[in-house]
Write an enzyme that holds these catalytic residues in place. Sequence first.
Site, short mmCIF file in Angstrom:
data_model
loop_
_atom_site.label_atom_id
_atom_site.label_comp_id
_atom_site.label_asym_id
_atom_site.label_seq_id
_atom_site.Cartn_x
_atom_site.Cartn_y
_atom_site.Cartn_z
N LYS A 238 0.68 -0.86 0.13
CA LYS A 238 0.03 0.15 -0.02
C LYS A 238 0.98 1.42 -0.06
O LYS A 238 0.60 2.32 -0.63
CB LYS A 238 -1.07 0.03 1.14
CG LYS A 238 -1.96 -1.09 1.11
CD LYS A 238 -2.87 -1.25 2.13
CE LYS A 238 -3.98 -2.38 1.97
NZ LYS A 238 -3.15 -3.91 1.89
N LYS B 200 -8.21 1.45 5.70
CA LYS B 200 -7.85 0.01 5.68
C LYS B 200 -6.49 -0.11 6.19
O LYS B 200 -5.74 0.73 6.40
CB LYS B 200 -7.84 -0.60 4.02
CG LYS B 200 -6.96 0.37 3.42
CD LYS B 200 -6.76 0.12 1.79
CE LYS B 200 -6.11 0.86 0.82
NZ LYS B 200 -6.28 0.53 -0.58
N ARG C 261 -6.78 -5.49 -11.74
CA ARG C 261 -5.47 -5.81 -11.33
C ARG C 261 -4.72 -5.82 -12.93
O ARG C 261 -5.04 -6.52 -13.85
CB ARG C 261 -5.57 -7.19 -10.82
CG ARG C 261 -4.22 -8.10 -10.90
CD ARG C 261 -3.11 -7.53 -10.07
NE ARG C 261 -3.39 -7.23 -8.75
CZ ARG C 261 -3.64 -8.15 -7.72
NH1 ARG C 261 -3.17 -9.28 -7.92
NH2 ARG C 261 -3.95 -7.59 -6.58
N ARG D 82 -12.01 -6.53 -11.24
CA ARG D 82 -12.75 -7.33 -10.10
C ARG D 82 -13.91 -6.61 -9.63
O ARG D 82 -13.87 -5.44 -9.04
CB ARG D 82 -11.72 -7.75 -8.96
CG ARG D 82 -10.69 -8.63 -9.40
CD ARG D 82 -9.39 -8.61 -8.80
NE ARG D 82 -8.89 -7.33 -8.33
CZ ARG D 82 -7.84 -7.06 -7.69
NH1 ARG D 82 -7.32 -7.89 -7.02
NH2 ARG D 82 -7.38 -5.68 -8.02
N ARG E 94 -15.83 -3.75 -1.96
CA ARG E 94 -14.51 -4.41 -2.57
C ARG E 94 -14.69 -5.09 -3.53
O ARG E 94 -15.53 -6.14 -3.77
CB ARG E 94 -14.22 -4.98 -1.09
CG ARG E 94 -14.19 -4.60 0.19
CD ARG E 94 -13.99 -5.24 1.42
NE ARG E 94 -15.12 -6.14 1.44
CZ ARG E 94 -14.86 -7.39 2.34
NH1 ARG E 94 -13.97 -7.50 2.98
NH2 ARG E 94 -16.07 -7.73 2.63
N ASP F 189 -3.12 -2.45 -8.86
CA ASP F 189 -4.37 -2.38 -8.68
C ASP F 189 -4.79 -1.07 -8.91
O ASP F 189 -4.28 0.04 -8.41
CB ASP F 189 -4.97 -2.85 -7.14
CG ASP F 189 -4.48 -4.19 -6.72
OD1 ASP F 189 -4.55 -4.94 -7.84
OD2 ASP F 189 -4.67 -4.46 -5.59
N GLU G 89 -2.89 0.32 -5.01
CA GLU G 89 -1.74 -0.51 -4.48
C GLU G 89 -0.83 -1.12 -5.34
O GLU G 89 -1.30 -1.16 -6.69
CB GLU G 89 -2.37 -1.95 -3.76
CG GLU G 89 -3.37 -1.54 -2.65
CD GLU G 89 -3.73 -2.74 -1.82
OE1 GLU G 89 -3.37 -3.88 -2.04
OE2 GLU G 89 -4.78 -2.60 -1.04
N ASN H 76 1.29 -4.64 -5.80
CA ASN H 76 1.32 -5.79 -5.27
C ASN H 76 2.79 -6.57 -5.61
O ASN H 76 2.94 -6.69 -6.90
CB ASN H 76 0.18 -6.81 -5.48
CG ASN H 76 -1.00 -6.43 -5.01
OD1 ASN H 76 -1.16 -6.47 -3.74
ND2 ASN H 76 -1.78 -5.38 -5.48
#
Length: 319
Positions: free
Chosen positions: A129, A164, A214, A229, A237, A277, A285, A287
């Site tokens: 993050k 978060k 993603r 997503r 979410r 993301d 984010e 990842n």
Amino acid sequence: MPQPTLHLGVVMDPIQAIAYKKDTTLAMLWEAQDRGYTLHYMEQEDLFLKEGKAFARMRPLTVHRDAEHWFDLGDAEARPLAELDAVLMRKDPPVDTDFINAVHLLGFAEREGVLIVNPTQALLQCNEKLFAQQFPQCCTPTLVASRADELRAFHAEHGNVIFKPLDGMGGTGIFHIGPEGRNLGAVIEQLTLRGQRQIMAQRYLPEIKDGDTRILLVDGEPVPFGLARIPSAGETRGNLAAGGKGVSRELTARDHWLIEQVQPMIREKGLMFVGLDVIGDYITEINVTSPTCVREIDDQRGTHIAGLLFDAVERRLGR
């Protein structure tokens, strides 16, 4: 003259508990086995250090494309990690003390010439993050803080806010607080442990209704399709683990601009497999620990993402 086989280790969550239909690590292992690699299975607690050398209790692994029987494991044997050519570090977050210690142990093998995917220094430096915040031009307004007054002020300024933890995955611990501020105090108290832990607050992006996409980068180059997503009804979410639906889409001009912003640092750090993301126009984010969504994109688009990864591995190994 044929090249000798490559020896690939994988550090992962228990293989018997993975989701067969969508597990990205399994796709990587299928590809490696198809290329003739020998596979060596480890869980995080199998790693150890002895007299300055990295070892692990490894088990020979065979994988199958069979939903009822997708793996076979041989007997465990303590062996030096330096006997391997490469190791996939695919242990899912949280990035806790145990994860960090395991990465440090892999660093000893890395110094002995083993290729670790992703590199250990990057795994230690790149909180998923916080890493994105090195590119503020790519991010929605964001605050990282532990003090309730600062977090409340951010909510007052932006009205619609996502809170978060900094170490979660799969959508765990994510709260959406609207302009009315219902449960704001309780959420801040819970996530910050009453002011003892930093958390992230981000301005809510209504584009989440169209999906949290993603985007995968392999050795710095983007796969041409992402996976949007899309949240289930009543959810904010999009994570698949939180019930989101995955729909592949082509990358947009804005996506490519975002990628261009992060590519130089991703290449500088030697990151071989990265997941961005993206919600709307913004990266939320980056990842680096155990990015997923390979199976969904491959299934919908006919891509071969694990093949791209092992092409890059073989280039790094001079094969």
